[in-house]
Write an enzyme that holds these catalytic residues in place. Structure first.
Site, PDB file in Angstrom:
ATOM      1  N   ASP A 441     -10.611-128.397 -24.859  1.00 46.15           N
ATOM      2  CA  ASP A 441     -10.927-129.819 -24.974  1.00 46.15           C
ATOM      3  C   ASP A 441     -10.406-130.538 -23.731  1.00 46.15           C
ATOM      4  O   ASP A 441      -9.571-130.004 -23.003  1.00 46.15           O
ATOM      5  CB  ASP A 441     -10.233-130.423 -26.205  1.00 46.15           C
ATOM      6  CG  ASP A 441     -10.979-130.093 -27.490  1.00 46.15           C
ATOM      7  OD1 ASP A 441     -12.115-129.632 -27.390  1.00 46.15           O
ATOM      8  OD2 ASP A 441     -10.419-130.303 -28.577  1.00 46.15           O
ATOM      9  N   THR A 443      -9.507-134.288 -23.848  1.00 52.11           N
ATOM     10  CA  THR A 443      -8.562-135.343 -24.211  1.00 52.11           C
ATOM     11  C   THR A 443      -7.273-134.776 -24.780  1.00 52.11           C
ATOM     12  O   THR A 443      -7.289-134.045 -25.772  1.00 52.11           O
ATOM     13  CB  THR A 443      -9.197-136.300 -25.238  1.00 52.11           C
ATOM     14  OG1 THR A 443     -10.415-136.792 -24.691  1.00 52.11           O
ATOM     15  CG2 THR A 443      -8.266-137.459 -25.552  1.00 52.11           C
ATOM     16  N   ASP A 779      -9.408-130.081 -32.272  1.00 52.11           N
ATOM     17  CA  ASP A 779      -8.548-131.027 -32.993  1.00 52.11           C
ATOM     18  C   ASP A 779      -9.223-131.623 -34.221  1.00 52.11           C
ATOM     19  O   ASP A 779      -8.550-132.088 -35.131  1.00 52.11           O
ATOM     20  CB  ASP A 779      -8.083-132.153 -32.063  1.00 52.11           C
ATOM     21  CG  ASP A 779      -9.240-132.896 -31.397  1.00 52.11           C
ATOM     22  OD1 ASP A 779     -10.402-132.621 -31.760  1.00 52.11           O
ATOM     23  OD2 ASP A 779      -8.987-133.738 -30.535  1.00 52.11           O
TER      24      ASP A 779
END
Length: 1018
Positions: A441, A443, A779
């Site tokens: 990912d 972020t 997430d």
């Protein structure tokens, strides 16, 4: 005051209540006066929650139970000793030793011409020594198992101890450990949560729950006060948010009852029921709701319930990441177990042949050539031959291989905690060593996840280049300022918060994108908390919570002037497509045509994205009963709009775009170097993000994932799917995917299904020489399929949902990419540690077995006695595995390519080392065996009598063999052909302490043997 009279509802009634579902559950709740009346009876407030007083919380735990489920009791040390004694070779040795002891005290009749036997013979010493050696091996094995289990339980406690949940206490939303929740707590549930206790829904914002973990039904169940108010521990919130009144915890929850029925908590239940009966006797007749309970007419004979229980483990259902870390067999462990079995079969064959040869030679010599008459005395010889054979088998069977893997993995798992890797599945640690691809990912993993609004486009004016250029509220038209500040403050999760402290950076709590927008409101000079107090979430008409499919969030609120307003925020290009109007210069409402949208994309959104900014658009829409403006919707004052029947697509349409903001999330300083190390180590890093393709490209360039001039692909989700799907059937085709993934480096605007498709495609691909080993970070709740499909799934410990954590193998407690690189180092270190031990042990195996076999064939005896072989076995199986399996990783591990899933356990270099060292040791041992008496001027130990004392000759052989083995333990630390074997020898205290202790023990043992030999020769 009696416990039951303190509350208006009993534990039994709550347990019975939570057994109902759907409309039947609504009816049962209404019989108690509704969920609000149940909250009152539990002395709690829906707005302020429990006061948080320790005495009140403790009393609730005593009466309603604590939110913990007793773990299975740990095995006692004696139980582990008993398990160690079940080893077949040790059982055979024990029997042989017992027979040897019995025969040592047996006095068979002798012929008259037999020499007189001395009374002080010590035949029993060998049998007793074998038993003593067995005891030592068993105790060491049991201790290792005990320490391993203790470490696993410590890991489980760590996993559970870090699980917290949002609870309202004393009017504030606070994070509380799931094990500390009590009946009467008001918990705030949201998308992605794993519910920690049973409860009743007080407020629902489109709340949908996956109850498949308990019911087996895969359909999502809509929850609400009027449809199905019961939510159960261990189930997943898949959509929406809400408030829940905790009604049952721990062993009294539905999941806890199942655990109890399975027997996991049987002993605890029995003990607590006794305590509960005593409590019931004291308060008998004082429960004001006892008659009410009887009126319910429930004839099911249900358990009364369990009060306080305080084991150290939080409820499994609320653990959220309390994965099973024990009892798993990794790929490497399976390989080594198979190797051990194969070596064991070879050792068994050699030991059997050894016994047969010894027995045949002795029988022919005694009963054919010497024509001796059989007597019980000769049984001693055959028992001795069996003991020699069994000891050959003991040395040949490398029990230390699986032990070394377990020790190395357990040691690595413990150390990885300090490197922010919380390992839930042991095999993931080793698998990471072979990782060839990391799909990460953006972020929070590659970036700092400290988001800040630095640019804004409002009223046809672009405020840039940085945060200092942003406007204040006075710079904006009044109505525009109200819409922006309200649209951010209200259309966000109320658990998101920004705490500003003087002299330090603001503390962001909750969703970081929302925190950035709240920070923007603060920069405008508005107190967003006051806006929230003016519009509590209980007044919301409808909430469309954020999920990966929507990529937006919308909230419908009532207007004080009458009517309703829809606030929406989300990804710019998605929100803009739903907008028909735009707030222009001076706050004037303008038509937002396709041409205008394209111009805005080119002049505002793309430049922001190229600066690496995430762009978020804010929009609104009004539904009014009076005269409607051009961007408003009129409805009949006598009939409120039914947003449920209208459908989301009709509600979130013809919006008015009011603002576009650019959010900066800086790349972590350490990430570019970490990615460079991965690339040097043969690992391809791919970025998979939901961000705009230009933002993704800018961040990937800053990280070093792509470089100018590279021939790598940067695709968005739509283009990716277009390239990999069949144009006629829209099915994913592996051949098309194989043309894309090798060059793909960035996948932007991706859906979770795109991440899953990419991971599955890389794993299933056959175009590489060896199968790719893929690690993935995630997430969100919808990342769970990709996390499970990947060879190693990393969940974000800070930003990750409970569902993602449960699907993962490793939890990154700091959400940092560099922690993944450390996991790769530890994984490779595990593989190298096992290879070191394998190189060491196979050398010992080969030498010991050949020496015992050749000795048996050549001199009718093994120069290495049973007790001596057991000592060698202890050195190489247990102590060496502990010493070599606890080496720390070095940066050099990232200077080579991954081994590969199918690479052989024994490399060419290792085979050369094993063979060379074995030949050297055999030459020395056989040289001393056949020429030792001449070289050292000592008596020969060959062809000794059965009851002959230990000889200096064979003692010399034993010491030479052990010392060569011990110094080979230093050589074994290097498996890649390094010349300097002493490099880093003092970096591992466990290693050199064990080595020195073994060396001193051997020197002391040698002195004892020599002294006894000298005494016996006098």
């Amino acid at each position: 005051m009696a416990a039951s009279s303190r509350y208006g509802i009993s534990l039994k009634q709550l347990r019975e209540l939570m057994e109902h579902r759907g409309m039947e559950g609504v009816q049962r709740v209404s019989e108690f006066g509704g969920v609000h009346e149940i909250a009152r009876k539990l002395n709690t407030s829906e707005q302020t929650g429990l006061p948080g007083d320790n005495s009140d919380l403790e009393h609730r735990r005593d009466y309603f139970g604590s939110n913990t489920i007793p773990p299975k009791p740990a095995k006692t040390f004696l139980a582990l000793v008993w398990e160690a004694l079940q080893d077949v070779t040790l059982i055979i040795l024990q029997i042989a030793a017992a027979v040897s002891l019995a025969l040592s005290f047996y006095k068979p009749p002798k012929n008259e011409d037999d020499p007189a036997e001395e009374e002080n013979h010590a035949d029993w010493i060998e049998g007793l020594a074998i038993l003593l050696a067995v005891v030592i091996v068993v105790l060491v094995t049991a201790f290792n198992d005990w320490s391993k289990e203790k470490q696993f339980r410590g890991l489980q406690d760590r996993i559970e101890g870090e699980q917290t949940f949002s609870v309202i206490r004393n009017s504030s939303a606070v994070q509380v450990q799931v094990g500390e929740l009590v009946v009467g707590d008001i918990i705030l549930v949201k998308y992605g949560d794993l519910l920690p206790a049973d409860g009743l829904v007080i407020q629902s914002n489109d709340l949908k729950v996956d109850e498949s973990s308990l019911t087996g039904e895969s359909d999502q169940v809509k929850k609400g006060v009027s449809c199905d108010p019961m939510v159960l521990s261990g189930t997943h919130v898949m959509e929406g948010s809400g408030k829940v009144l905790v009604s049952a915890v721990g062993v009294n929850s539905q999941a806890g009852i199942i655990f109890t029925l399975l027997g996991a908590a049987a002993d605890e239940v029995e003990e607590e029921e006794k305590k509960k009966k005593k409590l019931d006797k004291k308060s008998k007749g004082r429960d004001p709701n006892q008659n009410n309970a009887n009126q319910l007419g429930n004839s099911i004979d249900i358990e009364e319930g369990v009060g306080n229980s305080h084991p150290s483990h939080a409820a499994e259902s609320g653990g959220g990441g309390g994965g099973e870390v024990e009892g798993e067999k990794s790929v490497l462990q399976a390989k080594l177990t198979n190797l051990a079995i194969q070596i064991g079969y070879g050792g068994m064959a050699v030991s059997l042949v050894t016994v047969i040869i010894l027995s045949i030679r002795f029988s022919v010599d005694e009963f054919v050539y010497k024509e001796a008459v059989w007597s019980m005395y000769y049984i001693n010889f055959y028992v001795k031959f069996i003991i020699i054979g069994v000891t050959v088998l003991v040395v040949a069977v490398p029990e230390g291989l699986p032990l070394a893997v377990t020790l190395s993995l357990a040691y690595s798992v413990k150390k990885m905690m300090a490197d922010n890797n919380l390992v839930r599945h042991l095999d993931a640690c080793e698998t990471m060593g072979n990782a060839t691809t990391i799909c990460s990912d953006k972020t929070g993993t590659l970036t700092t996840n400290r988001m800040t609004v630095v640019q804004a486009f409002i009223c046809d004016q672009h405020f840039k280049p940085d945060r200092n250029s942003l406007p204040k509220l006075r710079d904006l038209p009044p109505q525009v300022g109200v819409i922006i500040t309200q649209g951010v403050a209200i259309n966000s999760s109320y658990s998101s918060d920004v705490k500003v402290e003087a002299g330090s950076l603001p503390t962001q709590i909750g969703n970081k994108t929302e925190c950035a927008l709240l920070g923007f409101v603060i920069d405008l000079g508005v107190d967003y908390r006051q806006l929230r107090r003016d519009m509590p979430d209980t007044r919301f008409k409808k909430v469309y919570t954020f999920n990966s499919a929507r990529k937006s969030m919308s909230t419908i609120i009532p207007l004080d002037s009458g009517g309703f307003r829809v606030y929406t925020k989300g990804a710019s290009e998605i929100i803009m497509k739903k907008c028909s109007f735009l707030v222009g210069e001076g706050g004037k409402i303008e038509a937002f045509t396709a041409a205008h949208q394209d111009r805005l994309v080119q002049t505002v959104i793309e430049p922001m994205a190229k600066d690496g900014l995430r762009t978020i658009s804010l929009a609104y829409r009004d539904f009014v009963p009076g005269k409607a403006e051009r961007n408003q919707v009129h409805y009949d004052p006598g009939t409120e709009p039914n947003f449920e029947t209208m459908g989301e697509d009709n509600v979130i349409a013809n919006m008015t775009c009011v603002c576009i903001v650019g959010i900066e999330d800086p790349v972590r300083d350490e990430v570019p170097d970490a990615i460079k190390r991965c690339q040097r180590a043969g690992i391809t890093v791919r970025m998979v993000t939901g961000d705009n393709i230009n933002t993704a490209r800018a961040i990937a360039t800053k990280c070093g994932i792509i470089k100018p001039g590279d021939n790598f692909l940067v695709l968005d989700g739509k283009e990716f799917n277009k390239k990999i799907r069949d144009p006629h059937t829209s099915e994913v085709r592996q051949d098309l995917l194989d043309k894309v993934w090798p060059r793909l480096r960035v996948l932007a605007r991706s859906q979770p299904i795109d991440k899953y498709t990419l991971v599955k495609g890389i794993i299933d691909s056959n175009i590489s020489n060896a199968r790719e080993v893929v690690a993935v970070t995630g997430d969100g709740t919808n990342d769970a399929p990709a996390l499970k499909k990947a060879d190693v799934g990393f969940a974000m410990g800070i930003a990750g949902t409970d569902v993602a954590k449960e699907a993962s193998d490793i939890i990154l407690t700091d959400d940092n990419f560099t922690s993944i690189v450390k996991a790769v180092m530890w994984g490779r270190n595990v593989y190298d540690s096992i290879s070191k031990f394998l190189q060491f042990q196979l050398t010992v195996n080969v030498v010991a077995v050949v020496v015992a076999f050749v000795g048996a064939c050549a001199i009718q005896d093994s120069p290495l006695k049973a007790v001596q072989m057991l000592w060698v076995n202890l050195i190489m199986d247990t102590l060496a595995s502990l010493a070599l399996a606890t080496e720390l990783p070095t940066p050099d591990l990232l200077l080579r390519k991954p081994y590969g899933r199918t690479s052989p356990l024994i490399s060419a270099t290792m085979a050369k080392n094993i063979l060379g060292q074995a030949i050297y040791q055999l030459v020395v041992v056989f040289g001393i065996m056949f020429f030792g008496e001449k070289l050292f001027d000592i008596d020969s130990g060959r062809y000794a009598d059965l009851r002959a004392p230990p000889s200096e000759h064979f003692t010399l052989i034993f010491n030479a063999f052990v010392m060569m083995t011990l110094f080979n333990e230093i050589n074994a630390r290097k498996i890649h052909g390094q010349r300097n074997v002493f490099s880093g020898v003092f970096t591992n205290p466990i290693y050199y302490v064990i080595w020195i202790a073994t060396f001193l023990s051997q020197v002391r043992q040698a002195n004892i043997y020599i002294e006894s030999s000298c005494i016996n020769s006098v």
